[in-house]
Write a protein that holds these residues in place. Structure first.
Motif, PDB file in Angstrom:
ATOM      1  N   LEU A   1       0.846  -1.181   0.000  1.00 57.48           N
ATOM      2  CA  LEU A   1       0.000   0.000   0.000  1.00 57.48           C
ATOM      3  C   LEU A   1       0.888   1.239   0.000  1.00 57.48           C
ATOM      4  O   LEU A   1       2.010   1.224   0.524  1.00 57.48           O
ATOM      5  CB  LEU A   1      -0.909   0.013   1.235  1.00 57.48           C
ATOM      6  CG  LEU A   1      -1.866  -1.184   1.353  1.00 57.48           C
ATOM      7  CD1 LEU A   1      -2.637  -1.100   2.664  1.00 57.48           C
ATOM      8  CD2 LEU A   1      -2.815  -1.242   0.166  1.00 57.48           C
ATOM      9  N   VAL A   2       0.395   2.297  -0.598  1.00 57.89           N
ATOM     10  CA  VAL A   2       1.139   3.548  -0.678  1.00 57.89           C
ATOM     11  C   VAL A   2       0.383   4.589   0.144  1.00 57.89           C
ATOM     12  O   VAL A   2      -0.824   4.772  -0.046  1.00 57.89           O
ATOM     13  CB  VAL A   2       1.271   4.032  -2.136  1.00 57.89           C
ATOM     14  CG1 VAL A   2       2.164   5.265  -2.211  1.00 57.89           C
ATOM     15  CG2 VAL A   2       1.813   2.914  -3.036  1.00 57.89           C
ATOM     16  N   ASN A   3       1.096   5.225   1.049  1.00 58.24           N
ATOM     17  CA  ASN A   3       0.429   6.263   1.825  1.00 58.24           C
ATOM     18  C   ASN A   3       1.247   7.550   1.815  1.00 58.24           C
ATOM     19  O   ASN A   3       2.382   7.572   1.335  1.00 58.24           O
ATOM     20  CB  ASN A   3       0.140   5.796   3.258  1.00 58.24           C
ATOM     21  CG  ASN A   3       1.409   5.388   4.005  1.00 58.24           C
ATOM     22  OD1 ASN A   3       2.520   5.699   3.575  1.00 58.24           O
ATOM     23  ND2 ASN A   3       1.242   4.698   5.119  1.00 58.24           N
ATOM     24  N   ASP A   4       0.656   8.633   2.339  1.00 61.36           N
ATOM     25  CA  ASP A   4       1.383   9.891   2.416  1.00 61.36           C
ATOM     26  C   ASP A   4       2.052  10.013   3.787  1.00 61.36           C
ATOM     27  O   ASP A   4       2.023   9.075   4.590  1.00 61.36           O
ATOM     28  CB  ASP A   4       0.451  11.074   2.129  1.00 61.36           C
ATOM     29  CG  ASP A   4      -0.697  11.192   3.129  1.00 61.36           C
ATOM     30  OD1 ASP A   4      -0.613  10.595   4.226  1.00 61.36           O
ATOM     31  OD2 ASP A   4      -1.688  11.893   2.815  1.00 61.36           O
ATOM     32  N   ALA A   5       2.631  11.173   4.047  1.00 61.91           N
ATOM     33  CA  ALA A   5       3.374  11.359   5.293  1.00 61.91           C
ATOM     34  C   ALA A   5       2.491  11.244   6.529  1.00 61.91           C
ATOM     35  O   ALA A   5       2.973  10.939   7.619  1.00 61.91           O
ATOM     36  CB  ALA A   5       4.064  12.715   5.270  1.00 61.91           C
ATOM     37  N   GLU A   6       1.186  11.469   6.355  1.00 60.10           N
ATOM     38  CA  GLU A   6       0.247  11.368   7.473  1.00 60.10           C
ATOM     39  C   GLU A   6      -0.384   9.992   7.586  1.00 60.10           C
ATOM     40  O   GLU A   6      -1.267   9.763   8.416  1.00 60.10           O
ATOM     41  CB  GLU A   6      -0.859  12.419   7.340  1.00 60.10           C
ATOM     42  CG  GLU A   6      -0.438  13.833   7.729  1.00 60.10           C
ATOM     43  CD  GLU A   6       0.479  14.446   6.672  1.00 60.10           C
ATOM     44  OE1 GLU A   6       0.171  14.286   5.473  1.00 60.10           O
ATOM     45  OE2 GLU A   6       1.493  15.060   7.052  1.00 60.10           O
ATOM     46  N   GLY A   7       0.056   9.061   6.725  1.00 61.65           N
ATOM     47  CA  GLY A   7      -0.472   7.708   6.785  1.00 61.65           C
ATOM     48  C   GLY A   7      -1.764   7.499   6.032  1.00 61.65           C
ATOM     49  O   GLY A   7      -2.401   6.451   6.174  1.00 61.65           O
TER      50      GLY A   7
END
Length: 324
Positions: free
Chosen positions: A301-307
């Motif tokens: 899964l790919v997430n951003d800096a905030e999850g």
């Protein structure tokens, strides 16, 4: 009829002769070599590499190696240079000329024109006292005691020595320029290495509605439908703010069925893998591959800096992108 042992004996003799030639060459990497490197490093134009015959093949390879490692360079055939191609040379260029004898007529015939243009000349020859060596600002001695050819005629050890000297120049310049693996990849975008060093996860990942995702209270059966629709062999489990709390994969499904879980009544949160390994979109796709291989998994899964969930990819995406 030549015996197999004779073939092997001759082959080993060639390796021995060329190994000795390279060993002798090492001691010639000295202040003169450093001077050549400084000239090339200060060159404001391009490096023009000359060579005839077998030396021409080595010169072409040297030009290609320089160009791919941060030093703009190209090969010019000396025979063509005297008939117009000399116009390729411009102010600020440097010239590297390769000739084992240092007396190659086609190269030495260009020396007055190179001098008139005020271009720095670096010679790589096997004869320090030759015409070419004497005309050069710097001469690099690539001479050998003997060719590997039993007749002493075919250029073998001499071309190996010249090739090694050229490689030594190119790599010394690469390091001095602070040339990086990513810089190298930019010169090789069509190769596998380039793809591994340039392709990022956001170039390959699934985004938007193509990303499988369900809430933690979703029945397992509905989560399976989401996995089937999106075809990635997994689904993310996210909270109300789209932050990743878990993942459910084909492997989790097999384990749940082995345990006799009721797929219609069981919330996906009770059978998911919590706190899954995730990557960020800006990372290299090769990093995702390394993570998958290290942990024997087929998807991430790919997430951003905030999850928060932003995408997903699996091994098939990496195969399609040529990363694998």
């Amino acid at each position: 009829m030549t015996a197999d042992t004779d073939f092997c004996r001759l082959g080993q003799a060639v390796i021995d002769t060329e190994t000795a030639a390279l060993a002798a060459l090492r001691d010639r990497i000295d202040a003169t070599f450093a001077h050549a490197c400084r000239i090339l490093l200060a060159c404001s134009g391009r490096v023009v590499v000359l060579g005839m015959g077998k030396s021409g093949h080595i010169a072409g390879k040297l030009a290609a190696t320089l160009a791919s490692t941060g030093t703009p360079a190209f090969f010019v055939h000396p025979g063509e240079a005297g008939h117009g191609d000399l116009g390729m040379l411009a102010a600020g260029d440097c010239v590297i000329a390769l000739s084992n004898s240092g007396e190659t007529e086609e190269i030495n015939g260009l020396l007055p024109a190179i001098k008139r243009r005020g271009l720095d000349l670096i010679a790589i020859t096997g004869r320090p006292g030759s015409t070419l060596a004497e005309a050069a600002a710097v001469h690099l001695d690539a001479g050998v005691d003997a060719e590997a050819c039993p007749l002493g005629l075919a250029p073998t050890a001499s071309t190996t020595a010249a090739l090694a000297m050229g490689d030594a120049l190119a790599i010394a310049l690469l390091d001095a320029r602070g040339f990086t693996a990513e810089d190298f990849a930019r010169s090789h975008p069509g190769g596998r290495l380039g793809r591994r060093l340039l392709l990022r996860i956001d170039d390959l990942m699934h985004t938007g509605t193509a990303v499988p995702a369900v809430g933690p209270d979703t029945p397992m059966a509905d989560a399976l439908l989401e996995m089937t629709r999106k075809g990635l062999g997994m689904t993310a489990i996210v909270d109300a703010d789209q932050r990743v709390t878990g993942i459910f994969t084909d492997g989790d499904l097999r384990r749940a069925l082995d345990e006799g879980v009721d797929v219609h009544a069981t919330p996906i949160a009770t059978v998911m893998t919590p706190a899954p390994r995730c990557v960020e979109a800006a990372q290299l796709a090769a990093e995702a591959l390394a993570l998958m291989e290290r942990h024997s998994i087929n998807g991430l899964l790919v997430n951003d800096a905030e999850g928060r969930l932003t995408g997903a990819l699996n091994m098939h995406d990496l195969l399609r992108g040529g990363v694998v």
